[in-house]
Scaffold this motif. Sequence first.
Motif, PDB file in Angstrom:
ATOM      1  N   GLN A 142     -14.751 -10.056  -1.572  1.00 55.56           N
ATOM      2  CA  GLN A 142     -14.292  -8.765  -1.995  1.00 55.56           C
ATOM      3  C   GLN A 142     -13.773  -8.167  -2.735  1.00 55.56           C
ATOM      4  O   GLN A 142     -14.419  -6.779  -2.848  1.00 55.56           O
ATOM      5  CB  GLN A 142     -13.198  -8.802  -1.172  1.00 55.56           C
ATOM      6  N   LEU A 143     -13.186  -8.338  -3.662  1.00 58.25           N
ATOM      7  CA  LEU A 143     -13.457  -7.722  -4.760  1.00 58.25           C
ATOM      8  C   LEU A 143     -13.951  -7.505  -5.900  1.00 58.25           C
ATOM      9  O   LEU A 143     -14.717  -6.298  -6.458  1.00 58.25           O
ATOM     10  CB  LEU A 143     -12.236  -8.413  -5.756  1.00 58.25           C
TER      11      LEU A 143
ATOM     12  N   VAL B  44      -6.305   0.427  -3.962  1.00 57.89           N
ATOM     13  CA  VAL B  44      -7.873   1.217  -3.849  1.00 57.89           C
ATOM     14  C   VAL B  44      -7.199   2.673  -2.564  1.00 57.89           C
ATOM     15  O   VAL B  44      -7.308   3.140  -2.601  1.00 57.89           O
ATOM     16  CB  VAL B  44      -9.447   0.693  -3.493  1.00 57.89           C
ATOM     17  N   GLN B  45      -7.334   1.565  -1.488  1.00 56.14           N
ATOM     18  CA  GLN B  45      -6.676   2.749  -0.599  1.00 56.14           C
ATOM     19  C   GLN B  45      -5.700   3.414  -0.605  1.00 56.14           C
ATOM     20  O   GLN B  45      -6.006   4.475  -0.208  1.00 56.14           O
ATOM     21  CB  GLN B  45      -6.490   1.626   1.333  1.00 56.14           C
TER      22      GLN B  45
ATOM     23  N   ALA C 297     -15.966  -4.638  -3.907  1.00 57.35           N
ATOM     24  CA  ALA C 297     -15.849  -3.493  -4.675  1.00 57.35           C
ATOM     25  C   ALA C 297     -15.664  -3.236  -6.476  1.00 57.35           C
ATOM     26  O   ALA C 297     -16.114  -1.726  -6.402  1.00 57.35           O
ATOM     27  CB  ALA C 297     -14.065  -3.899  -4.713  1.00 57.35           C
TER      28      ALA C 297
ATOM     29  N   LEU D 142      -7.217  -4.279  -3.382  1.00 56.09           N
ATOM     30  CA  LEU D 142      -7.712  -3.890  -3.029  1.00 56.09           C
ATOM     31  C   LEU D 142      -7.232  -2.466  -1.799  1.00 56.09           C
ATOM     32  O   LEU D 142      -7.345  -1.304  -1.153  1.00 56.09           O
ATOM     33  CB  LEU D 142      -9.314  -4.564  -1.481  1.00 56.09           C
TER      34      LEU D 142
ATOM     35  N   LYS E 268       0.829  -1.380  -0.037  1.00 53.81           N
ATOM     36  CA  LYS E 268      -0.131   0.149   0.184  1.00 53.81           C
ATOM     37  C   LYS E 268       0.835   1.345   0.167  1.00 53.81           C
ATOM     38  O   LYS E 268       0.948   2.343  -0.651  1.00 53.81           O
ATOM     39  CB  LYS E 268      -0.755   0.050   1.295  1.00 53.81           C
TER      40      LYS E 268
ATOM     41  N   THR F  44     -15.232   1.107  -6.550  1.00 55.13           N
ATOM     42  CA  THR F  44     -13.701   1.606  -6.558  1.00 55.13           C
ATOM     43  C   THR F  44     -12.637   0.915  -7.481  1.00 55.13           C
ATOM     44  O   THR F  44     -11.953   0.747  -7.357  1.00 55.13           O
ATOM     45  CB  THR F  44     -14.220   1.685  -5.057  1.00 55.13           C
ATOM     46  N   VAL F  45     -13.452  -0.237  -7.615  1.00 53.87           N
ATOM     47  CA  VAL F  45     -12.041  -0.633  -8.791  1.00 53.87           C
ATOM     48  C   VAL F  45     -13.781  -1.769  -9.984  1.00 53.87           C
ATOM     49  O   VAL F  45     -14.465  -1.243 -10.094  1.00 53.87           O
ATOM     50  CB  VAL F  45     -12.036  -2.510  -8.449  1.00 53.87           C
TER      51      VAL F  45
ATOM     52  N   PRO G 260      -6.652  -9.253  -3.642  1.00 55.22           N
ATOM     53  CA  PRO G 260      -5.473  -8.221  -2.423  1.00 55.22           C
ATOM     54  C   PRO G 260      -5.031  -6.991  -2.844  1.00 55.22           C
ATOM     55  O   PRO G 260      -5.313  -6.251  -2.464  1.00 55.22           O
ATOM     56  CB  PRO G 260      -4.839  -9.640  -1.968  1.00 55.22           C
TER      57      PRO G 260
END
Length: 339
Positions: free
Chosen positions: A269-270, A249-250, A273, A246, A221, A278-279, A243
């Motif tokens: 989770q993706l 995105v942060q 998103a 995600l 990140k 966001t994705v 992963p």
Amino acid sequence: MDRTRHPRSRGLAPLVAVAAAAALVLAGCSSGSGGKKAAEGGSGASAGRADTPRMTVALVTHQAPGDTFWDIVRKGAEAAAAKDNVKLVYSADPNAGTQANYVQNAVDQKVDGIAVTLAKPGAMKDVVARAGAAKIPVVGLNSGFSDWKKLGLLEFFGQDETVAGEAFGRKLDEVGAKKAVCVVQEQGNVGLTQRCDGLKKTFSGTTETLYVNGTDMPSVKSTITAKLKQNGALDHVVTLGAPFALAAVQSVDDAGSKAKVATFDLNNQLAGAIKKGTVQFAVDQQPYLQGYLAVDSLWLYKNNGNYSGGGEQPVLTGPAFVDRSNVDQVSRFAAKGTR
């Protein structure tokens, strides 16, 4: 491996049809996080189990700790193992030398079949040859599209990463991208390199490559954040696993960037998103199907002499794009951890 011992028969149909059976054998199958220690699976479900003699299959991957992509591969393998009366032994390590040692352990234990990934094929060549000398059939999955035949594997299940990368580059053009950064989480992984190279081939904009330590997500990140701050012209972050998307995105938020995120691979989770926007999109290579077909193919080979693609062609499980137009169709399966 000496491939001459496998008779060729062009009349044998590919095994893609068995994928439809996967949804019928999910009862009770679970997946752990994998890692360095071998673990047995596939013994929990008995409904519809084959009455063929018990056999042992070793599944050896290059999974890094915490990479949930491989949980989906493993679930597919466990489902096939439960159906086929197979004792499944799973082991994984991103270090190619350790992965080769796991394959050697399987050879020493005289397993009935081995399914292996070839993220770093050069490191696996000798041990795969030793499996062949021991008359143990070996199939490939996920990584090794360009090398499985050279190494003498019986079959391969996965996607052509170059083709997937090229399709991704065209998709970037469609959404109006101009400057992209391709984030590679594992240096030396040929499949990841092929994805970025394929993207660069077809994308009409400019592309940079950014290497990150995929086993350290806070570092991933922060590295992406720093890159976005350094180059404010970047409008797309391309990651090579869910992963990492995600995390990206942060990073976009932390950097105050307007860049958009798109990725290879999918998980629950993706999918969420993508729904939220966001994705932008993901390329799905169907990892559950890869694990399922790899184990099932070894059962079919042992019990009926079948091998998909006649030993000459791979079975392709991707690429397929998932975006807001079709994510609802996929997300109900992703919620089960199988897409």
